[in-house]
Design an enzyme around this catalytic site. Structure first.
Site, PDB file in Angstrom:
ATOM      1  N   GLU A  60       0.821  -1.215   0.000  1.00 18.67           N
ATOM      2  CA  GLU A  60       0.000   0.000   0.000  1.00 18.67           C
ATOM      3  C   GLU A  60       0.857   1.268   0.000  1.00 18.67           C
ATOM      4  O   GLU A  60       0.449   2.287  -0.564  1.00 18.67           O
ATOM      5  CB  GLU A  60      -0.941  -0.004   1.209  1.00 18.67           C
ATOM      6  CG  GLU A  60      -2.115  -0.948   1.092  1.00 18.67           C
ATOM      7  CD  GLU A  60      -1.739  -2.406   1.285  1.00 18.67           C
ATOM      8  OE1 GLU A  60      -2.507  -3.290   0.858  1.00 18.67           O
ATOM      9  OE2 GLU A  60      -0.654  -2.663   1.879  1.00 18.67           O
ATOM     10  N   HIS A 129     -10.155  -5.824   8.040  1.00 20.43           N
ATOM     11  CA  HIS A 129     -10.883  -5.636   6.789  1.00 20.43           C
ATOM     12  C   HIS A 129     -12.065  -4.685   6.967  1.00 20.43           C
ATOM     13  O   HIS A 129     -12.379  -3.924   6.055  1.00 20.43           O
ATOM     14  CB  HIS A 129     -11.386  -6.976   6.252  1.00 20.43           C
ATOM     15  CG  HIS A 129     -10.311  -7.858   5.719  1.00 20.43           C
ATOM     16  ND1 HIS A 129      -9.305  -8.364   6.518  1.00 20.43           N
ATOM     17  CD2 HIS A 129     -10.071  -8.330   4.479  1.00 20.43           C
ATOM     18  CE1 HIS A 129      -8.495  -9.114   5.790  1.00 20.43           C
ATOM     19  NE2 HIS A 129      -8.935  -9.101   4.544  1.00 20.43           N
TER      20      HIS A 129
END
Length: 325
Positions: A60, A129
């Site tokens: 990321e 998540h």
């Protein structure tokens, strides 16, 4: 008009802007041939090719750095963080670089970057998540934070986000992706960033909320109607910038308010809305502003998720408490 789910509306918005502007690029983990974990980018690789829709490594921090570099070269990157709990690896790029670029450069450079990411509970995902981390980014000046609650708004707000010359964090609640359909124009249109929406008019109390809690609040409002309580529901749509004008007008009309968020109480959005109400409409209030949130704990494992998340009964109970104050 077409009947679309929210995921279809998001795909349609991406396709619309990629056709309109060759500088719009879409990238992230598994977004190309695979179409993303939730298939939000399905079909875009085949239409626009690998130069405009491409996969990145599982890093990321690299995705955020790439978006910054492309923005400096006049592109309009749409970067996907596969799940919002993974955003910490890109915090420097988003909070320290993209959000400050225009100010730091005195307006010489802009950061027209859209950061898409799914989040939210109710679908039994593993840890990291579903986390509701929007409060972290609400505190970043220079960054807009958008959270749609329905397909129509999702398409219009995403088009607005991609066209915006400042970075926009566009959060998509996973529970809303395919849970219902509504009519969405097939042509292009925009929904203004920073403008809340009255989704249900009422006279007795205002519920102020966003994301998946909008639908939960509307269900609570219908239940409260049976008890003679007329609830106004405001969908904030954008938490930064916050539409304080619509919030204040509603609260002045009803004299009572409850703020609902899926995130933990300490996460801050509800607290800030309450502070804005106190600043602007304190003398119009008939009772303290109520707050419905998740507990101040780590987001639980799937087995405990239903007990942890705010629900319709929590909202009904809090509204009745404020009404009877």
């Amino acid at each position: 008009m077409a009947q679309m789910t929210m995921i279809q509306a998001i795909t349609d918005a991406l396709r619309t802007e990629m056709r309109n502007d060759d500088n719009v690029l879409v990238f992230g983990e598994d977004v190309a041939k695979n179409g993303g974990v939730f298939r939000a980018t399905e079909g875009l690789y085949n239409e626009f090719g690998e130069d405009r829709v491409f996969d990145t490594p599982l890093a990321e921090s690299g995705i955020g750095g790439l978006a910054l570099g492309l923005a400096l070269q006049k592109y309009r990157p749409v970067m996907e963080i596969q799940f919002f709990g993974f955003i910490f690896e890109a915090m420097d790029s988003v909070a320290s670089q993209l959000a400050r670029l225009r100010y730091r450069s005195g307006g010489v450079y802009q950061a027209p970057v859209t950061i898409r990411s799914p989040f939210g509970g109710g679908v039994k995902t593993p840890e990291l998540h579903a986390d509701n981390l929007e409060g972290l980014f609400y505190e970043c000046p220079g960054l807009k934070v958008v959270i749609p609650s329905n397909p129509y708004d999702a398409k219009g707000l995403l088009i607005s986000a991609i066209r915006d010359n400042d970075p926009v964090l566009f959060l998509e609640h996973m529970k809303l992706y395919r849970s219902f359909r509504e009519e969405v124009p097939e042509n292009e249109y925009t929904v203004e960033i920073g403008k809340a929406k009255i989704t249900r008019e009422g006279t007795d109390i205002s519920i102020l909320t966003y994301g998946a809690m909008v639908r939960t609040s509307l269900k609570a409002a219908e239940q409260l109607k049976k008890d003679g309580i007329d609830v106004e529901v405001i969908d904030l749509r954008t938490i930064s910038p916050l539409d304080v004008e619509t919030i204040t007008k509603s609260v002045k009309k009803t004299g009572r308010a409850v703020v609902v968020q899926e995130a933990q109480k300490q996460a801050g959005i509800a607290a800030h809305v309450i502070a804005e109400i106190n600043d602007r409409a304190l003398l119009y209030l008939e009772a303290p502003v109520g707050r419905v949130t998740a507990p101040d704990t780590v987001f639980p494992f799937a087995a405990a998720e239903d007990a942890w998340l705010p629900n319709e009964n929590d909202i009904v109970g809090k509204v009745k408490e404020i009404i009877s104050f």
